[in-house]
Design an enzyme around this catalytic site. Structure first.
Site, PDB file in Angstrom:
ATOM      1  N   LYS A  13       0.846  -1.205   0.000  1.00  0.00           N
ATOM      2  CA  LYS A  13       0.000   0.000   0.000  1.00  0.00           C
ATOM      3  C   LYS A  13       0.874   1.246   0.000  1.00  0.00           C
ATOM      4  O   LYS A  13       2.031   1.231   0.455  1.00  0.00           O
ATOM      5  CB  LYS A  13      -0.944   0.031   1.201  1.00  0.00           C
ATOM      6  CG  LYS A  13      -0.288   0.015   2.589  1.00  0.00           C
ATOM      7  CD  LYS A  13       0.151   1.356   3.136  1.00  0.00           C
ATOM      8  CE  LYS A  13       0.831   1.226   4.489  1.00  0.00           C
ATOM      9  NZ  LYS A  13       1.595   2.392   4.919  1.00  0.00           N
ATOM     10  N   ASP A 136      -2.986  -1.198   9.757  1.00  0.00           N
ATOM     11  CA  ASP A 136      -3.126  -1.276   8.296  1.00  0.00           C
ATOM     12  C   ASP A 136      -3.763  -2.588   7.827  1.00  0.00           C
ATOM     13  O   ASP A 136      -4.098  -2.721   6.646  1.00  0.00           O
ATOM     14  CB  ASP A 136      -1.744  -1.187   7.619  1.00  0.00           C
ATOM     15  CG  ASP A 136      -1.147   0.202   7.727  1.00  0.00           C
ATOM     16  OD1 ASP A 136      -1.903   1.184   7.851  1.00  0.00           O
ATOM     17  OD2 ASP A 136       0.097   0.297   7.675  1.00  0.00           O
TER      18      ASP A 136
END
Ligand code: C5P
Length: 291
Positions: A13, A136
């Site tokens: 990401k 996350d």
């Protein structure tokens, strides 16, 4: 009977925007972040086995210390079973770089083991287990484009990002206990109210976003703390049209949009510095982010 084998991609990401709003009583910080998965990925292979094992090709990343191990244990505990599986992780995402590699491997492990063990946990149930592993991890269960609030673990899906190609530049050195260290290094001037991130999130479907228009609360601290980061930053900025922006708590940075010719120029300028450059594409693995 042949034993079952699952192969999953664990996508990295980038935090297109990341503001830190304030300290919380639980030791975490409230943030506002726009998260995007890109097609730089680890591969996680999961097979039936009599006991739990995690093998990873990176130095010191095998065994109980790997977040994938903790993911397997947390999922088994939730289901009330003994964790049995052989997990192999083929690393491509640079470790401790701000690209979410360890969290992505843990998310892929949850998805894979939910299938291998026939648990049929819902997405919401998996998100709960994921949030216990790291801020996350819930986003990385499905990836795509999303706004993260709270610790970063409260996720709202956003329209697909328009930029096709992003350039990632990753300095060769990270630091120990990176994320807590970086949060502790923040000063009053690094905090903000999250409105810029919300603005970026609400513009996503309509306006082309560039790295120059993005923001990251850790940039000041990162330039001071990561060895060699300022040098890599300046080299990248010297040969790209748009300025670099930090991802997560660093030290990886991204340039958006970018191109193959910029990738060549950046790679040349970073030669001998220990840093690596990747040209990647924004990806929505679950196909849930439609424009
Ligand atoms: O959630 P994760 O395990 O990735 O966080 C690692 C550490 O980073 C936390 O223990 C905390 O010190 C810090 N952190 C924080 N606020 C967040 C996310 C992480 O202070 N929103």
């Amino acid at each position: 009977m042949a034993s079952e084998r699952l192969e999953l991609k664990a996508y990295a990401k980038v935090n297109l925007a990341l503001e830190v709003i304030g300290r919380r009583d639980d030791g975490y910080h409230n943030v506002a972040t726009v998260l995007q998965t890109v097609d730089l990925a680890d591969t996680v292979v999961i097979e039936e086995a009599d006991e739990l094992s995690v093998e990873c090709d990176g130095a010191g990343l095998s065994g109980k210390g790997n977040l994938a191990w903790k993911a397997a244990e947390a999922l088994a505990e939730r289901a009330g079973i003994v964790p049995r599986a052989r997990i192999r992780i083929d690393k491509r995402i640079p470790v401790a770089s701000g690209l979410g590699g360890g969290s992505a491997d843990a998310a892929a492990t949850l998805v894979g083991l939910n299938r291998l063990w026939g648990l049929e946990l819902s997405e919401a149930e998996l998100e709960e287990v994921a949030a216990g592993l790291g801020s996350d991890v819930p986003f990385l269960l499905t990836g795509g484009t999303a706004l993260g609030t709270g610790r970063g673990d409260e996720i709202v899906r956003l329209p697909r990002l328009s930029a096709a190609e992003l350039l990632l530049a990753v300095p060769g050195d990270s630091i120990d206990a990176k994320t807590p260290t970086m949060y502790q290094a923040l000063r009053a001037e690094d905090f903000s109210d999250g409105s810029r991130t919300r603005g970026i999130a609400s513009d996503l479907g309509q306006r082309a976003l560039t790295s120059g228009g993005c923001c990251n609360a850790f940039e000041r601290a990162a330039r001071e703390i990561f060895p060699g980061l300022a040098d890599v930053w300046d080299k990248v900025a010297g040969v790209t049209r748009h300025p670099p922006r930090l991802s997560g708590a660093g030290p990886a940075m991204f340039v958006m949009p970018s191109s193959e010719s910029e990738h060549i120029r950046v790679s040349e300028s970073l030669q001998g510095s220990g840093a690596a450059a990747y040209l990647v594409r924004a990806i929505s693995p679950s196909g849930r982010n439609e424009a």
